[in-house]
Design an enzyme around this catalytic site. Structure first.
Site, PDB file in Angstrom:
ATOM      1  N   LEU A 132       0.825  -1.208   0.000  1.00 58.61           N
ATOM      2  CA  LEU A 132       0.000   0.000   0.000  1.00 58.61           C
ATOM      3  C   LEU A 132       0.853   1.249   0.000  1.00 58.61           C
ATOM      4  CD1 LEU A 132      -2.729  -1.004   2.619  1.00 58.61           C
ATOM      5  CD2 LEU A 132      -2.971  -0.915   0.128  1.00 58.61           C
ATOM      6  N   GLU A 134       4.516   3.409   2.091  1.00 54.92           N
ATOM      7  CA  GLU A 134       5.573   3.442   3.096  1.00 54.92           C
ATOM      8  C   GLU A 134       5.548   4.760   3.832  1.00 54.92           C
ATOM      9  OE1 GLU A 134      10.438   3.072   3.460  1.00 54.92           O
ATOM     10  OE2 GLU A 134       9.476   3.782   1.627  1.00 54.92           O
ATOM     11  N   GLY A 136       7.171   6.731   7.795  1.00 54.65           N
ATOM     12  CA  GLY A 136       8.349   6.774   8.639  1.00 54.65           C
ATOM     13  C   GLY A 136       8.545   5.497   9.431  1.00 54.65           C
ATOM     14  N   PHE A 137       7.463   4.791   9.731  1.00 59.02           N
ATOM     15  CA  PHE A 137       7.532   3.565  10.530  1.00 59.02           C
ATOM     16  C   PHE A 137       8.073   2.408   9.705  1.00 59.02           C
ATOM     17  CE2 PHE A 137       5.789  -0.320  12.271  1.00 59.02           C
ATOM     18  CZ  PHE A 137       5.925  -0.164  13.639  1.00 59.02           C
ATOM     19  N   GLY A 138       7.607   2.290   8.486  1.00 60.54           N
ATOM     20  CA  GLY A 138       8.007   1.175   7.636  1.00 60.54           C
ATOM     21  C   GLY A 138       7.020   1.007   6.502  1.00 60.54           C
ATOM     22  N   CYS A 139       6.954  -0.199   5.963  1.00 66.92           N
ATOM     23  CA  CYS A 139       6.098  -0.472   4.812  1.00 66.92           C
ATOM     24  C   CYS A 139       4.738  -1.000   5.261  1.00 66.92           C
ATOM     25  CB  CYS A 139       6.774  -1.482   3.899  1.00 66.92           C
ATOM     26  SG  CYS A 139       8.375  -0.909   3.294  1.00 66.92           S
ATOM     27  N   LYS A 164       1.277  -2.946   8.952  1.00 64.94           N
ATOM     28  CA  LYS A 164       2.424  -2.033   8.958  1.00 64.94           C
ATOM     29  C   LYS A 164       3.617  -2.742   9.584  1.00 64.94           C
ATOM     30  CE  LYS A 164       1.679   2.304  10.113  1.00 64.94           C
ATOM     31  NZ  LYS A 164       1.515   3.560  10.914  1.00 64.94           N
ATOM     32  N   ASP A 259       0.461  15.297  16.091  1.00 69.29           N
ATOM     33  CA  ASP A 259       0.895  15.137  14.697  1.00 69.29           C
ATOM     34  C   ASP A 259      -0.301  15.203  13.760  1.00 69.29           C
ATOM     35  OD1 ASP A 259       2.890  14.911  12.820  1.00 69.29           O
ATOM     36  OD2 ASP A 259       2.956  12.725  12.871  1.00 69.29           O
TER      37      ASP A 259
END
Length: 476
Positions: A132, A134, A136-139, A164, A259
């Site tokens: 889906l 990417e 800051g956390f990952g894919c 995620k 955020d």
């Protein structure tokens, strides 16, 4: 869901989002700038896959229950002459590796605990077609699981989820992962994305969410050809406001989101807005304290000025961020856009002199609406934005007050395009042609497009749509 080819075209075109994150770190230098499409899609994908695989190979395979944490990418640029305080009182940021202890996780009976292999099968082995996007956390991968269980099921059946994965070399890490679980695992509201569960197996860290088929508000405002209709924009603004109001005033223990931005507002199939990504969230101060003192974190362009300058965080910091997002919804412009002329690059500073001007406010509105907006609704929305952006944080409204002000707006039908007074308000160009929304229109231009809220494209719910390596794990 965006197709694979479309996703990569989006990445090639957009590269690093302009002005949104402040100073980007040097490891992003290989990402293409806006408009630079010199590389073919194949070469771009090859470079991305190679670089991700290389970064993963550096991780010590002997690590057990340890999250490798990179410098956060959400650090706000400190205003010149106003350094943020160095004292940290427990903010949700990562600066070094943090051992995982089970006691750090707050127990929640609402969450399912997944096995890594089950999620691997649910996402079809994390194949590129399931990707889906990417962040800051990952894919993030699309997957399918049992309606009430954790076992994988055939694609298109059961419960559709977004999985995620934590990238050990990523820009967010262990503390953000914990914050996401500890907040979303214990908060339930229609305007918050549902966290279904998580996986904590050896060094694997995964989160499982409900799938949001319409993607992010950011995608619809800034990356899609057809503009969001006025009524849908107001519906989204109202839903997002309800989410913040719940966190500030209705949750058992008040929460500061910290955020709030368009990329963190996800949309379901009916364009209902839901807040996501609680990695930077913090508990609000109790009644004895006026604020929380913390290092400045968030996204440049959205953070309240008093927070950036002093590090003092309150619920009114979120209210300011809501005002910025409301302006983006009204204008169709990003909070910070370096590609615009001087004087227009910072959205708040550009619109501030005109927010309460009843004779000129319409010039701020997204010209793509072509007059298809409520005059009374637009006036009220700009007034709400002005109140939220008050430089005096104490003068900003509560989010519950914002909700009440926005409730009538999605249903107002006094469209400017059918108002004779609106037509006379439009400035006249040198060739005698009136303009709409501040932009010139052709005498023989095409008719106004239909802005139906039922036929807009779906989108990936995550910021970047890139091909990504699979999380580490043995092949089944």
């Amino acid at each position: 869901m965006a197709t694979k080819l479309e996703s990569f075209k989006v990445v090639e075109k957009l590269g690093v989002e302009k002005g949104e994150k402040g100073k980007m770190m040097s490891k992003k230098k290989n990402v293409k700038k806006d408009g630079d499409e010199s590389e073919s899609g194949f070469w771009f994908r090859f470079k991305f896959i190679f670089s991700c695989i290389s970064s993963r190979s550096k991780v010590d395979s002997s690590m057990n229950a340890t999250a490798v944490i990179a410098e956060p990418k959400k650090v706000i640029e400190k205003l010149e002459g106003h350094p943020a305080p160095t004292k940290d009182t427990g903010c949700a940021e990562s600066g070094s590796s943090t051992p995982l202890m089970s006691g750090e996780l707050k127990y929640s009976s609402k969450l399912r605990i997944f096995m890594f292999n089950d999620l691997k099968l649910a996402t079809r082995n994390f194949r590129p077609e399931s990707l889906l996007g990417e962040g800051g956390f990952g894919c993030v991968f699309k997957g399918w699981i049992e309606e009430n269980g954790t076992a994988p099921v055939k694609p298109g059946t059961g419960l559709t989820v977004a999985v995620k994965t934590l990238n050990p070399d990523g820009l967010q890490g262990h503390k953000e992962w914990l914050a996401e679980i500890n907040f979303l695992g214990n908060l339930v509201h229609p305007s918050l994305v549902k966290l279904v569960g998580y996986c904590m197996e050896e060094d694997q860290r995964l989160l499982v969410y409900e799938f949001m088929p319409r993607g992010s508000l950011e995608n619809h405002l800034f990356r899609r050809t057809l503009p969001l209709p006025w009524s849908v924009r107001m519906k989204i603004a109202l839903g997002a406001a309800k989410g913040l109001a719940f966190l500030h005033e209705e949750a058992e223990k008040p929460v500061i989101y910290r955020d709030f931005k368009t990329s963190n507002i996800l949309l379901d199939g009916e364009y209902n807005a839901k807040l996501s990504d609680f990695g930077l969230a913090k508990d609000a101060p109790d009644e004895k304290k006026s604020h929380v003192s913390t290092r400045v974190m968030g996204t440049y362009g959205y953070a309240a000025p008093e927070y950036v300058m002093t590090g003092h965080l309150t619920t009114k910091s979120d209210v300011y961020s809501f005002g910025v997002v409301l302006l983006e919804i009204l204008t169709g412009r990003r909070s910070v856009d370096k590609s615009r002329p001087n004087g227009e690059q910072n959205l708040v500073e550009w619109v501030r002199p005109h927010l309460l001007d009843k004779k000129r406010f319409y010039r701020l509105l997204d010209p793509r609406l072509e007059g298809h907006y409520s005059i009374k609704g637009a006036q009220k929305a700009t007034q709400v934005a002005a109140q939220c952006l008050n430089r005096d944080s104490k003068a900003r409204p509560k989010m519950s007050e914002v909700v009440e002000a926005l409730k009538p707006l999605p249903n107002l039908k006094d469209f400017a395009s059918s108002s004779s007074s609106f037509q006379t308000m439009q400035p006249v160009a040198k060739n005698g042609v009136r303009t709409q929304g501040g932009g010139f229109v052709s005498r023989n231009g095409p008719p106004m497009r239909s802005l139906s809220s039922l036929n807009l494209p779906q989108a990936s719910p995550y910021r970047y749509a890139r091909q990504s390596p699979k999380p580490k794990g043995k092949e089944p």
